[in-house]
Scaffold this motif. Sequence first.
Motif, PDB file in Angstrom:
ATOM      1  N   VAL A  92      21.720  13.144  29.455  1.00  0.00           N
ATOM      2  CA  VAL A  92      22.393  13.983  28.492  1.00  0.00           C
ATOM      3  C   VAL A  92      23.829  13.924  28.758  1.00  0.00           C
ATOM      4  N   ARG A  93      24.458  14.135  29.788  1.00  0.00           N
ATOM      5  CA  ARG A  93      25.826  13.988  30.162  1.00  0.00           C
ATOM      6  C   ARG A  93      26.287  12.581  29.733  1.00  0.00           C
ATOM      7  N   ALA A  94      25.537  11.603  30.029  1.00  0.00           N
ATOM      8  CA  ALA A  94      25.788  10.135  29.795  1.00  0.00           C
ATOM      9  C   ALA A  94      26.026   9.993  28.237  1.00  0.00           C
ATOM     10  N   GLN A  95      24.958  10.794  27.467  1.00  0.00           N
ATOM     11  CA  GLN A  95      25.001  10.799  26.039  1.00  0.00           C
ATOM     12  C   GLN A  95      26.040  11.186  25.624  1.00  0.00           C
ATOM     13  N   LEU A  96      26.397  12.367  25.943  1.00  0.00           N
ATOM     14  CA  LEU A  96      27.636  13.191  25.159  1.00  0.00           C
ATOM     15  C   LEU A  96      28.872  12.416  25.671  1.00  0.00           C
ATOM     16  N   SER A  97      29.095  11.603  26.693  1.00  0.00           N
ATOM     17  CA  SER A  97      30.052  11.180  27.126  1.00  0.00           C
ATOM     18  C   SER A  97      30.429   9.995  26.238  1.00  0.00           C
ATOM     19  N   THR A  98      29.655   9.333  25.662  1.00  0.00           N
ATOM     20  CA  THR A  98      29.790   8.278  24.721  1.00  0.00           C
ATOM     21  C   THR A  98      29.667   8.514  23.162  1.00  0.00           C
TER      22      THR A  98
END
Length: 351
Positions: free
Chosen positions: A254-260
Amino acid sequence: MSVDIKKLLKSVVAHGSSDLHLVANTEPQIRLDGRLKPVNLPPLEPQKLEEMCYSIITEKQKKEYEEHGELDFAIYIPNVGRFRGNYYKSMGNIAAAFRIIPTEIPTLDDLKAPELYKKLVKREKGLVLVTGPTGSGKSTTLAAMLNEINQTEYKHIITVEDPVEFVHKNSKSVFSHRGVGEDTDSFAKALKYSLRQDPDVILIGEMRDRETISAALTAAETGHLVFGTLHTNSAPGTINRIIDVFTGDEQPQVRAQLSTSLIAVISQVLVPKEGGGRIAVPEIMTTNSAIANLIREDKVHQIYSQMQLNQAETGMQTQTQEMLKNYRNRVISRTNALQYSNRPDDIIKQL
């Protein structure tokens, strides 16, 4: 004395109020500039109040209220206005809260919104979140953003709300307004199927659960511009809220998705102005490479400091800065600046 609810709502609109509260054995109350004020009417008898409330809803809605003790709905009263209504029970009697929804959609210029907002709505894909407590003007800000798209872009805009609030008239864009409970079963289901309805822009009235948040992130990743709301009072707090909805093993993804996919978080609050009225005080975070990195590496606590750097280039601002600016310009009082701040200690230090 019998009170006509339509006349009462008309009077509320005429007073420039934002809300109307009806509770049995209490005189009607309106919210004016954020504060409750009694209307000059006698207390409402429980039976009369029930008759008033039932007079403006359908049999289906009446049945839903009687089964569940709760009802959310929107209603348009000709020559009066559009309202979001909620019926609930208080001490066994019906009670009601109405929020006035302007029939004229405001523009970003009407709201004196930061110029950055016009840049955000030009994006082709990504997630824009407008957050804040109940009654902080989130719906109005989002309506103005969609209005900007409607006046300037040829897009298909799908809104999913519970209930539908602002109803846009098609200008250059085409709107599909969907109400949860009427047009779709849930936010998550509407979002899942919306990807097959060829949308360019999606508005999610409330990102209230894991399924809805997950679907929103997917939609933002797959080439759609997604707008959503959360009841959080700061940009870093919004990111933490989203991540905390998921289990520990899901959070890195989720952090990876949010960051992009996250473009911006606007956390706003409405503060009473000196002399009457209210002003929106927004905190704005936009995702640049530094903030994307902090989200990905689980260093959200460092975002606030990052928001204070190179603000002329990034368009970012903290709520504390805006509160102080409005106080120094004598738009708001010191008391209200402290009361509505998410970091009152910072304000006290700088004063």
